[in-house]
Design an enzyme around this catalytic site. Sequence first.
Site, PDB file in Angstrom:
ATOM      1  N   GLU A  47      -2.871 -26.532 -46.743  1.00 52.23           N
ATOM      2  CA  GLU A  47      -2.144 -25.670 -47.685  1.00 52.23           C
ATOM      3  C   GLU A  47      -1.327 -26.447 -48.710  1.00 52.23           C
ATOM      4  OE1 GLU A  47       0.416 -22.696 -45.898  1.00 52.23           O
ATOM      5  OE2 GLU A  47       0.482 -21.594 -47.786  1.00 52.23           O
ATOM      6  N   HIS A 100      -4.192 -24.690 -56.868  1.00 55.43           N
ATOM      7  CA  HIS A 100      -3.730 -23.492 -57.590  1.00 55.43           C
ATOM      8  C   HIS A 100      -3.116 -23.886 -58.922  1.00 55.43           C
ATOM      9  CE1 HIS A 100      -3.994 -19.644 -55.327  1.00 55.43           C
ATOM     10  NE2 HIS A 100      -4.213 -20.444 -54.291  1.00 55.43           N
ATOM     11  N   HIS A 140       2.075 -14.234 -48.298  1.00 51.95           N
ATOM     12  CA  HIS A 140       2.741 -15.499 -48.608  1.00 51.95           C
ATOM     13  C   HIS A 140       4.265 -15.408 -48.500  1.00 51.95           C
ATOM     14  CE1 HIS A 140      -0.576 -18.152 -49.640  1.00 51.95           C
ATOM     15  NE2 HIS A 140      -1.195 -17.083 -50.105  1.00 51.95           N
ATOM     16  N   HIS A 154     -11.016 -20.692 -52.755  1.00 51.47           N
ATOM     17  CA  HIS A 154     -10.850 -20.416 -51.334  1.00 51.47           C
ATOM     18  C   HIS A 154     -12.146 -20.583 -50.554  1.00 51.47           C
ATOM     19  CE1 HIS A 154      -6.639 -19.857 -50.512  1.00 51.47           C
ATOM     20  NE2 HIS A 154      -6.539 -19.535 -51.791  1.00 51.47           N
ATOM     21  N   HIS A 187      -1.696  -9.801 -50.533  1.00 48.26           N
ATOM     22  CA  HIS A 187      -1.735 -11.254 -50.661  1.00 48.26           C
ATOM     23  C   HIS A 187      -0.335 -11.825 -50.923  1.00 48.26           C
ATOM     24  CE1 HIS A 187      -3.109 -15.024 -52.940  1.00 48.26           C
ATOM     25  NE2 HIS A 187      -3.217 -15.251 -51.672  1.00 48.26           N
TER      26      HIS A 187
HETATM   27 CU1  CUO Z   1      -3.165 -17.147 -50.854  1.00 47.26          CU
HETATM   28 CU2  CUO Z   1      -4.560 -19.704 -52.331  1.00 47.26          CU
HETATM   29  O1  CUO Z   1      -3.779 -17.968 -52.511  1.00 47.26           O
HETATM   30  O2  CUO Z   1      -3.300 -19.050 -50.868  1.00 47.26           O
END
Ligand code: CUO
Length: 667
Positions: free
Chosen positions: A344, A363, A216, A399, A212
């Site tokens: 996003e 987040h 990003h 999510h 993960h």
């Molecule tokens: Cu990967 Cu919310 O965590 O984008």
Amino acid sequence: MKWTAVAAVLLVAVATVAADTDLPHKQQAINRLLNRITSHLPSAYTDLKAAATSYNPRSEAAHFSDGGAAANHLLDEIEDHRVLEQHHWFSLFNTRQREEAIMLVDVLLHANDFETFKKNAAFFREKMNEGEFVYALYVAVTHSPLTQDVVLPPLYEVTPHLFTNSEVINEAYSAKMTQHPGNFEMHFTGSKKNPEQRVAYFGEDIGINSHHVHWHMDFPFWWHGEKIDRKGELFFWAHHQLTVRFDAERLSNYLSPVDELYWDRPIKDGFAPHTSYKYGGEFPSRPDNKEFEDVDGVARIRDLTITESRIRDAIAHGFIENDDGTHIDIDNDHGIDILGDVIESSTYSPNSAYYGALHNQAHRVLGAQADPHGKFDLPPGVMEHFETATRDPAFFRLHKYMDNIFKEHKDKLPPYTKEQLADPNIQITGVDVSNLKTYFEDFTFDLGNALDTTEGVEDVKVTAHIPRLNHEDFTYNIHVHADHAETITVRVYIAPVYDENHIKMDIDYVRWEGILLDLFWVDVKSGDNNIARRSSDSNVAIPDRISFPKLIHDTDAAVAGGGSLNLASGRGCGIPQRLLLPKGTEEGMDFYFDVYISSGDDAVHDDLVSNDHGSTHGYCGIQGEKYPDKKPMGFPYDRHIPDRRVYDSLKNLHTQKVKIFHDPGHH
Ligand code: CUO
């Protein structure tokens, strides 16, 4: 005069070396830059130490593609004492901290040669916050053409604090102080009284966390470099896959699929992270049923609901409104890509002033619920770090919420017709799948970098071990009859058959729960073909990361011996191969195993039959190139299926039920 001449010769010599720093030396430099990140560079690393103390980026304009502008800018900030101190937490979601990290990314990405890259990294390592440095170096190594063959060490061994519990860290500190090595047992957070604990092995899996965070880094929302292909759609797809995968894990543990988050209802599940920052104390906990509160300086809940309704309005209208008032039609295959950018949001969002940054704000808002007004000066929550976010059950609720917004858009598009789905050349006559079995095994990783070190004090070997899900290798054979020879596109999905009440799920529900197992291209000849595929071939998964101690050892050996370095480890983005299958049950859990074949016209690149481009493109694309599949991600299950007969009649789609067994005795 004589001395100037010598210096000139030396400069030429340095420049020659710089032009062709070999891979072992590059790898060694990156290893050393990331080793013991909270301590000073040791004097044994002579070149790095020299760069940190006597190099001056300001006088190196010729070595930067921007004439040194980025380096001068960052130095100005440092000299004016504006940058974050060392020994302080770092969160990418903190605007100023992110800006500082990006300043260093810019310096490194503007280096014309590896020597400049390395010297600047060493120079700024000693002057910037460690968290900012690690993030910037990872992103720069990922994206710089100078470091494409360098393997990044596993983040769980570079910043172990973000991947293990406080209890284990405390044991490691104690081991170092008493100079006794130790291998400590790490537990998943929480207790058996908490049903969510049953799936903690997934959200807390250090391989999932690592995938993960790498995802990003490969696709940063702030990215302003060269355009990254289908970045918004990949944001949807990579997280959609995490979400449906979590649902499958829940079903195999007798839990219902995860419900979405509601801004106007309490956050049902609390979370106690049992995790500490290296600097900054404990990660905050959140009790069950916490009501959402506005977070000072971040967002009001009211604004988030407005942002949501603007996005859903756009979906209902079928267009996004640009900041100049023009419209972008989204009722097509490309709409999901724009919506991903918008939700996003990333720098690609066409109008973030209007559509906001729903996901990133969420987040932060979730991460700050323990101290929304800053009364207790708590550090950011686990949701404010990609390394730790999936540990919190609220991550999957968030999510799922995003995913349902994406689904609203996809459900508005017309269902695929039989003509769009059929491939008259292809008939799948059968698929043989070998036994599918999951189990838990113990995994050990190194904690050395959690500890401070200083020259003259011996290091002590400290490690942590934790159970992790794995599966036995499996194979499948696809029997295909082709009327004529061609290249074909093969997509393999699995999806649970029954819900938590053992009710068979409807095709239009289950198609959205499909887990992509593989996506590949192969040539078939006219007549009958047998396509044999192994679990380890999968283009969504990556092999185990090379441990940091082994990476250091092998690199140093290659440097010392003057040999080459063949690590063949690939990218950090991709789910671990051992997690390719969801956990089964002892009695066998039923899954659909679907193979869908379409023509090779769906291939974006010519060489996909012979080149898997690092074998991790399913969720992560191909670094620096276009996503390999022309079709929307999730095809042919991404759109609404009102009538299953269309799918049932396809000869190029093969569906069967398989069972995944779980062996609880294996160890
Ligand atoms: Cu990967 Cu919310 O965590 O984008």
